[in-house]
Design a protein around this motif. Sequence first.
Motif, PDB file in Angstrom:
ATOM      1  N   GLY A 190       0.852  -1.227   0.044  1.00 59.98           N
ATOM      2  CA  GLY A 190      -0.061  -0.140   0.047  1.00 59.98           C
ATOM      3  C   GLY A 190       0.825   1.316   0.038  1.00 59.98           C
ATOM      4  N   ASP A 191       0.302   2.354  -0.535  1.00 60.44           N
ATOM      5  CA  ASP A 191       1.215   3.603  -0.395  1.00 60.44           C
ATOM      6  C   ASP A 191       1.516   3.928   0.964  1.00 60.44           C
ATOM      7  OD1 ASP A 191       0.955   3.726  -3.194  1.00 60.44           O
ATOM      8  OD2 ASP A 191      -1.050   5.051  -3.100  1.00 60.44           O
ATOM      9  N   ARG A 192       0.592   3.858   1.943  1.00 62.39           N
ATOM     10  CA  ARG A 192       0.803   4.257   3.338  1.00 62.39           C
ATOM     11  C   ARG A 192       1.290   3.185   4.374  1.00 62.39           C
ATOM     12  NH1 ARG A 192      -3.639   8.131   5.105  1.00 62.39           N
ATOM     13  NH2 ARG A 192      -2.365   8.439   6.606  1.00 62.39           N
ATOM     14  N   THR A 228       0.478  -1.500   4.674  1.00 61.38           N
ATOM     15  CA  THR A 228      -0.203  -2.848   4.280  1.00 61.38           C
ATOM     16  C   THR A 228      -0.530  -3.751   5.481  1.00 61.38           C
ATOM     17  OG1 THR A 228       1.328  -2.815   2.367  1.00 61.38           O
ATOM     18  CG2 THR A 228       0.112  -4.813   2.714  1.00 61.38           C
ATOM     19  N   PRO A 263      -7.341   5.750   3.563  1.00 59.30           N
ATOM     20  CA  PRO A 263      -6.733   5.689   2.205  1.00 59.30           C
ATOM     21  C   PRO A 263      -5.306   5.453   2.070  1.00 59.30           C
ATOM     22  CG  PRO A 263      -7.626   7.978   2.691  1.00 59.30           C
ATOM     23  CD  PRO A 263      -7.789   6.758   3.741  1.00 59.30           C
ATOM     24  N   GLY A 264      -4.787   4.529   1.067  1.00 63.33           N
ATOM     25  CA  GLY A 264      -3.420   4.390   1.133  1.00 63.33           C
ATOM     26  C   GLY A 264      -3.048   2.875   1.639  1.00 63.33           C
ATOM     27  N   VAL A 265      -4.001   2.239   2.380  1.00 62.69           N
ATOM     28  CA  VAL A 265      -3.760   1.262   3.056  1.00 62.69           C
ATOM     29  C   VAL A 265      -4.364  -0.136   2.285  1.00 62.69           C
ATOM     30  CG1 VAL A 265      -4.287  -0.221   5.009  1.00 62.69           C
ATOM     31  CG2 VAL A 265      -3.921   2.203   5.220  1.00 62.69           C
ATOM     32  N   THR A 266      -3.355  -1.226   2.060  1.00 59.87           N
ATOM     33  CA  THR A 266      -4.021  -2.363   1.344  1.00 59.87           C
ATOM     34  C   THR A 266      -3.936  -3.619   2.264  1.00 59.87           C
ATOM     35  OG1 THR A 266      -2.776  -1.432  -0.479  1.00 59.87           O
ATOM     36  CG2 THR A 266      -2.966  -3.769  -0.660  1.00 59.87           C
ATOM     37  N   ASP A 310       4.791  -0.851   7.298  1.00 58.00           N
ATOM     38  CA  ASP A 310       4.642   0.615   6.892  1.00 58.00           C
ATOM     39  C   ASP A 310       4.867   0.755   5.428  1.00 58.00           C
ATOM     40  OD1 ASP A 310       7.412   0.236   6.402  1.00 58.00           O
ATOM     41  OD2 ASP A 310       8.142   1.328   8.138  1.00 58.00           O
ATOM     42  N   ALA A 311       5.026   2.074   4.900  1.00 61.19           N
ATOM     43  CA  ALA A 311       5.184   2.147   3.506  1.00 61.19           C
ATOM     44  C   ALA A 311       6.518   1.424   2.679  1.00 61.19           C
ATOM     45  CB  ALA A 311       5.229   3.623   2.911  1.00 61.19           C
ATOM     46  N   VAL A 340       1.679   4.829   9.656  1.00 64.16           N
ATOM     47  CA  VAL A 340       1.541   5.891   8.583  1.00 64.16           C
ATOM     48  C   VAL A 340       2.067   7.075   9.196  1.00 64.16           C
ATOM     49  CG1 VAL A 340      -0.283   4.886   7.371  1.00 64.16           C
ATOM     50  CG2 VAL A 340      -0.575   6.406   9.247  1.00 64.16           C
TER      51      VAL A 340
END
Length: 137
Positions: free
Chosen positions: A49-51, A53, A80-83, A111-112, A137
């Motif tokens: 994820g961008d931020r 996972t 947002p940004g979490v997978t 983390d990212a 994040v």
Amino acid sequence: MAGLVVCLAVLAAVSVHGVLHRWRNGRVCVRGRDEGKRLGAAELGAELGDRATLVQFSSAFCAPCRATRRILDEVAGLVPGVTHVEIDAEAHLNLVRTLDILKTPTVLVLDADGRVVRRATGQPRKADVIAALGEAV
């Protein structure tokens, strides 16, 4: 009489173990053994994820795994940004051994950069997952 004392001692030890197990089950914590461990898309089979996972190790016949999947999917949809990535523990035994996964479900919060910042064994509470994401994040 000695047999009764031994029996009571065993019962006390089992009770203490049970209480500790129930207390720790599902709690998100930091473990010293996870420091420095990093996972990437190659190990996970999916992009980070961008931020952050949420990595869930599951097994086929695990009822708490299904509930954990719903919780993590919901949290990933909210933040947002979490997978959320689910990994079949039986199909990825090398990764399970490397990360010292002892039971399912086990959730790792990355983390990212893919560093493991938190870990939970058992079904985590939604509030605990959201709080753990605050560190990632």
